[in-house]
Structures are given as C-alpha cells and as structure tokens.
Design a protein around this motif. Sequence first.
Motif, PDB file in Angstrom:
ATOM      1  N   ARG B  50       0.818  -1.203   0.000  1.00  0.00           N
ATOM      2  CA  ARG B  50       0.000   0.000   0.000  1.00  0.00           C
ATOM      3  C   ARG B  50       0.854   1.256   0.000  1.00  0.00           C
ATOM      4  O   ARG B  50       0.463   2.283  -0.573  1.00  0.00           O
ATOM      5  CB  ARG B  50      -0.942  -0.017   1.207  1.00  0.00           C
ATOM      6  N   THR B  53       2.087   2.081  -3.659  1.00  0.00           N
ATOM      7  CA  THR B  53       1.184   2.714  -4.615  1.00  0.00           C
ATOM      8  C   THR B  53       0.551   3.985  -4.048  1.00  0.00           C
ATOM      9  O   THR B  53      -0.366   4.552  -4.623  1.00  0.00           O
ATOM     10  CB  THR B  53       0.116   1.707  -5.099  1.00  0.00           C
ATOM     11  N   LEU B  55      -1.245   4.486  -1.393  1.00  0.00           N
ATOM     12  CA  LEU B  55      -2.496   4.418  -0.640  1.00  0.00           C
ATOM     13  C   LEU B  55      -2.233   4.716   0.835  1.00  0.00           C
ATOM     14  O   LEU B  55      -3.103   5.183   1.557  1.00  0.00           O
ATOM     15  CB  LEU B  55      -3.141   3.029  -0.787  1.00  0.00           C
ATOM     16  N   ILE B  80      -1.607  10.232  -9.108  1.00  0.00           N
ATOM     17  CA  ILE B  80      -2.194   9.635 -10.308  1.00  0.00           C
ATOM     18  C   ILE B  80      -1.106   9.248 -11.294  1.00  0.00           C
ATOM     19  O   ILE B  80      -1.120   8.161 -11.873  1.00  0.00           O
ATOM     20  CB  ILE B  80      -3.220  10.615 -10.931  1.00  0.00           C
ATOM     21  N   ARG B  83       0.348   6.058 -10.099  1.00  0.00           N
ATOM     22  CA  ARG B  83      -0.531   4.884 -10.188  1.00  0.00           C
ATOM     23  C   ARG B  83      -0.759   4.429 -11.613  1.00  0.00           C
ATOM     24  O   ARG B  83      -1.208   3.315 -11.852  1.00  0.00           O
ATOM     25  CB  ARG B  83      -1.856   5.190  -9.486  1.00  0.00           C
ATOM     26  N   LYS B  84      -0.489   5.325 -12.574  1.00  0.00           N
ATOM     27  CA  LYS B  84      -0.541   4.881 -13.970  1.00  0.00           C
ATOM     28  C   LYS B  84       0.558   3.865 -14.245  1.00  0.00           C
ATOM     29  O   LYS B  84       0.454   3.069 -15.171  1.00  0.00           O
ATOM     30  CB  LYS B  84      -0.401   6.081 -14.909  1.00  0.00           C
ATOM     31  N   PHE B  88      -2.281  -2.777  -9.274  1.00  0.00           N
ATOM     32  CA  PHE B  88      -2.518  -3.330  -7.942  1.00  0.00           C
ATOM     33  C   PHE B  88      -3.649  -4.343  -8.040  1.00  0.00           C
ATOM     34  O   PHE B  88      -4.687  -4.053  -8.618  1.00  0.00           O
ATOM     35  CB  PHE B  88      -2.904  -2.194  -6.978  1.00  0.00           C
TER      36      PHE B  88
END
Lengths: 226, 272
Positions: B50, B53, B55, B80, B83-84, B88
């Motif tokens: 987590r 990424t 989170l 963003i 995360r591209k 996950f």
Amino acid sequence: MATEHLATLWHWAPTLGMGLLQNIQMSVGAIGLGTLLGLLVGLLLLSPLAPVRALARLWVQVFRNAPWLVLIYFTSYVFPFDIQVGSTWVAFPDWLKVTVGLALPASANVAEIFRGAVASIPATQWEAARSLAFSRGQILRSIILPQCLRRMLPPWMNLYAVVTMGTALASLVGVHDLIDSAQIAANTVNRSGFTVLVYFSVLALFFAYCYPIARLTQRLERRYAF
Amino acid sequence: MPSEPLIQLRDVHLAFADNPVLRGIDLDVHKGQAVSIIGPSGSGKSTILRCLTGLLRPQLGSIRIGQTQVDQLRGEAELIALRKQVGFVFQQYNLFPHLSVLENLLIAPTKVLGRNRNEAREQALALLDKVRLGHKAAAFPGELSGGQQQRVAIARALAMRPELILFDEVTSALDPEMVGEVLAVIRELTEEGMTCVLVTHEMRFAEEISDQVYFTEHGRIVEHGSAAQIFGDPVHERTRTFLQHALGQGGQRPSRPAPDVYRNLGRYSLSV
C-alpha cells in the motif's frame, strides 16, 4: 338516502378532482425541487472542505428536524405575495410557497439518502479506483454514483409518497387542494352522511395515488437487494 | 542485471496511531524481477504494498519507484502519475459490480489514459483471452466465481499497461480449487518479464516463481535472499520455524502419501 349522497358526490367530483390535481402538482414540484436541492447539498456533504461540509450538515439538520407544518407556515408568511422580476411583478401563489416549504425537508432527506448511499459503497471500491489512477471526481462520477443511484431509488420513492401525503397540510394555509375542496363541499352540503362520504373519498383518492408508489418501491427494493 | 533497482525502499517506518506496523523496511526490486514478501499475518506485508502505490504514506524513510520519490508525492495529480505506472491486485478482487467484465477493463484506460475506445476494446479482449476469460466479456462480476473475478482483476490491472504489478494476497480469499488458475496467470506474467511484487501465503508458488524472497515479521525484514536460499537454507531460526509450519513440515500429524499418489491411485490398483 345513500344514492342521494352519491349523486351529490358526483356533482362535487370535478371540484375534488381539481383539488387532487393541486396536490399532485405540489408533490411533484416538491420532490423535484427537493431532489435537485438535496443532491446538491449531498454533494456538498462530501466536500473535502470542512466549512462547506459544516454548512451542508447544518442545512440537513435544520430541515430534517423541523415539523413540516412549521416549514409550510414559514414559507407562506415569510415569502412575499409577488416578486419583482425586472419591471414586471410575478405572482408567488400559495401553492408554490407550500411546494417550496415541502421541498426544504425533502431536500434534507434526499441529501441524507444520498450520503447514506455513498457511505454504503465499500471503501475498497474507492481503493480499487484510486489504484487505477482515477481522480476523486472521476471515482465519484464513474464508480460510486452509478452504484448509488440504484440504492437510492427505493428510499427516494418512499420519500415521494411521504411528501405527497404532506401536501394535505397545504389546506391549512388556504390552498385549494383536495382537503380544502372536501371541506368546502362538506360545509356547503351540510349533511353529516355526505361529510362522512366525502372524507372517505378523500382517503380513497390519496390511497389510490400513494399505494402504487409504495408497491413499486417494494418491488424495486427486492430487485436491488444485494 | 542493471545495478539501479526499479523499486527501492530505505528505512521505511509507518505507524497507525501508536501502533507501529513498519519498523525500518529496506527492499529492492529490479526491473523484470518477481519478488515475494512472506511472513506471518500482521507482519506488515500488505502495508508495504500500500505504501508503494501511495495508498498509505510512511512517516519516515524513502520509497523510490523508477524516477518517482513516492514518499515525497504531494497532491492528487502526482499520485495519479505514479498509479498509472503501478498496477494493484487486491485480495478481494474489488471489481466494479455495476460494470460488465469488459467495461471493468475499459473504464480506466479510456477515462484515465484517454485511450481510443476501439483500440482499448481490442486490447481488453486480448487480455481476457490471456486470462482465459474471453467468453465472459459480457458477464457481470457477480456472475463469476472468485477465481474468475480475480483473473479479471489481474486483466484490469494489465489493461493500464503498468510497469509493475503488486499482488496483495490475491489467492487468500479463494477456494483451493481456484487458486491454481490464478497462480497460472501470475506465473505467465513473471515468465514474460513483468515486474511483480507479491504478498502471498502460497509458499510453494513463491519458491517456484520468485527471484527474491523477503521474510518479514513485526514490521521488519528478518532476512531476504534468492528463493532457493530462503526456502532451502534460511539463515534465521525464525524463518526456519515459519517455513516449517507454512510448508507443513515437522508437524505432529502422520505423514501422508504425496498427492500424486492419490491422483494416480487407479494406476496402482490396476497392478493388484
């Protein structure tokens, strides 16, 4: 005797019918306006800005916890009889004031229904969407709201039925709705048998309008039960 | 192997309120590697993923993925962008229940990456074929088994063409029968050179596919090394006892014949 009353009722039927139309008009107006307002307030409840959230919460608390009759009196006597738009005066009739009066608590309830639906979507949906690089706005629009709408429908329909029943209060501020028409009919004919009959008719008419909504709600609830 | 790792964690600390979960994690993943994180429940394995990424945000330490300093990211736009690059896959699949399988694969590439819909559709169908679910494109997640949903979730992550994929105990919620079909898909990905970081309780699988294995406990890396070293010759006593239990060795139960004996029972009885 009974047939005589029925004949009198038939004579008054157009008046009662117009009264019912007035109730329907107010209920549709109130739920429409209340839904638009409520969704707006509901979105503000989810705002990342704390002061905006606090204002929205205040709106919800005030209008959810005020008696509907009080709100109807409030809008009836606070708003003017007509409003100046440019150089012309636009009338602000009583039925419209009642519609606004009912739309206020309706909006607070819609906002709560909306907030509840959003909260009922598991946090894992947000996480999944976030890990796919969605922005907060995109998650709301594409992932959360489409799932909310189905969950909102049954409680929204329930609210619609309750608002419709609430329009009966309009007679207290002089709107010629179904109750007011029935009162006029009863007082004019002035026969106790007819009075009983006319109020039974009022009951039947409200039931005929609200019952299908309640049934449809039940069906939707079964269909969308997860 | 390039000397610069794709993922680099240095002394990462994270606590929930007063409860420390990560207490100094160092971890390197090179491009194309499959790295498994194993360890007892509550040892912070999922928390590491987590953090990778974005989170979760560590209180201390550095996390770098490619050129991105993950712990320094501020604001949604930067997250963003990260995360591209990072796919996950969750333990509970977390498919979007209101969208068909195909739409689940299309929504992020079209809405987030702005990819052409027809092109994205072709790619999505190819990915569904890859996870052997081409025939389920029109189905809804609720109509699929757990194993099928998890394979869709993997395809959904792949649809973003990420540089690496994180797998968070992706078989833990599955019936034993469905574990194999999901692991087969992951094995294929590692063979194709996709960088994968897995948190898993499937020790045999971790041993088979991993280039590197990290053993965590109480928010620390107890030891790490090649799969052969960790599973064959662990240095730490704690790793040794954990693996003994996890692999079902040294238990009190009487040993049973290997599974393939049961499977081939017919053959044995023929000879009687």
